[in-house]
Design an enzyme around this catalytic site. Structure first.
Site, short mmCIF file in Angstrom:
data_model
loop_
_atom_site.label_atom_id
_atom_site.label_comp_id
_atom_site.label_asym_id
_atom_site.label_seq_id
_atom_site.Cartn_x
_atom_site.Cartn_y
_atom_site.Cartn_z
N TYR A 40 -28.85 51.95 83.68
CA TYR A 40 -27.81 52.96 84.70
C TYR A 40 -28.03 53.71 85.66
CZ TYR A 40 -25.44 51.22 80.17
OH TYR A 40 -24.41 51.00 79.43
N HIS A 98 -32.25 47.69 74.15
CA HIS A 98 -30.68 48.01 75.60
C HIS A 98 -30.29 46.05 75.24
CE1 HIS A 98 -28.20 48.76 78.89
NE2 HIS A 98 -27.68 48.54 78.71
#
Length: 268
Positions: A40, A98
């Protein structure tokens, strides 16, 4: 079953001052779980917001996720140490893989062993997975044991209900964390959800979040607006009845929003 907070604030797609403001507001409103990820690009800003909030570290539940470039044994722990530095903390409460990224050259057992090592070093209190299908979850269980996997964070919404996968996770005692519960806002225009919202004098977003909570999932909605962050929290107090849940169950349409090539598995 591991203890995962049922309600947190997400930070996907939020960067710079936007994420600082969102997390600061969320903490001010009473959120105590914050979800971020290496990819991110906002861990430092999340760390800043947390540090400036005045909330004790012991009251917070911080989650980050290991990016695919850091799956190898020699990269995972150093990359997590970098994340901790950015987040200004000695440990995170939860670290997830992830995306499984099958075919990225690193076998899943190696990644899971390195993740377990991060836990044994005290860098993370709990470990888990994200975007794993049933077969990959089984593989992860084979390496570390199901009791070690705190959650599988997966895309779920009234339009994507993933019943096979969620049933399997529940059987294993692995908490389901739902991300993108509002399907990028698409469910907000749904007439069935709108009728349920009217019935309860609630918002459609609250109905979608309450649906996930009632199924026993954890949720991590994000917003840049104070009123939405505050309103989303109220979903915890909304009790949907059996009729409401049946109507929402009928909305399932395999409406997946996120499945990046090379990162996502073959979905069940």
């Amino acid at each position: 079953m591991s203890k995962i907070p049922s309600f947190g604030v997400g930070t996907f797609r939020l960067t710079g001052q936007t994420v600082i403001d969102s997390v600061s507001t969320a903490l001010e409103l009473g959120y105590r779980a914050v979800d971020t990820a290496q990819i991110y690009g906002n861990e430092a800003e999340v760390g800043q917001a947390v540090a400036e909030s005045g909330v004790q570290r012991s009251e917070l539940f911080l989650t980050t996720k290991i990016w695919t470039a850091n799956h190898a044994r020699e990269q995972l722990v150093p990359s997590l140490r970098e994340s901790l530095e950015k987040l200004r903390t000695d440990y995170v409460d939860l670290t997830l893989i992830h995306w499984p990224a099958p075919g990225n050259g690193v076998e899943l057992p190696e990644t899971m062993e390195a993740l377990a090592e991060a836990k044994s070093l005290g860098l993370t209190r709990q470990i888990g997975i994200s975007n794993f299908n049933i077969a990959l979850t089984r593989q992860a269980i084979d390496v570390v044991g199901k009791e070690q996997i705190a959650t599988n964070q997966i895309e779920l919404s009234p339009y994507l209900q993933g019943r096979k996968l969620t049933s399997f996770l529940e059987e294993q005692g692995i908490t389901v964390t739902s991300y993108m519960t509002l399907a990028y806002g698409k469910v907000l225009k749904d007439p069935v959800l709108a009728r349920i919202a009217d019935k309860h004098q609630a918002t459609v977003a609250q109905v979608a979040l309450a649906w996930a909570l009632q199924l026993g999932y954890a949720v991590i909605p994000s917003s840049t607006k104070r009123e939405n962050l505050a309103s989303n929290l109220l979903a915890r107090e909304l009790a949907l009845d059996a009729d409401d849940m049946a109507l929402i169950a009928a909305l399932d349409r395999n409406g997946r929003e996120v499945s990046p090539e090379g990162l996502a598995p073959v979905w069940d």
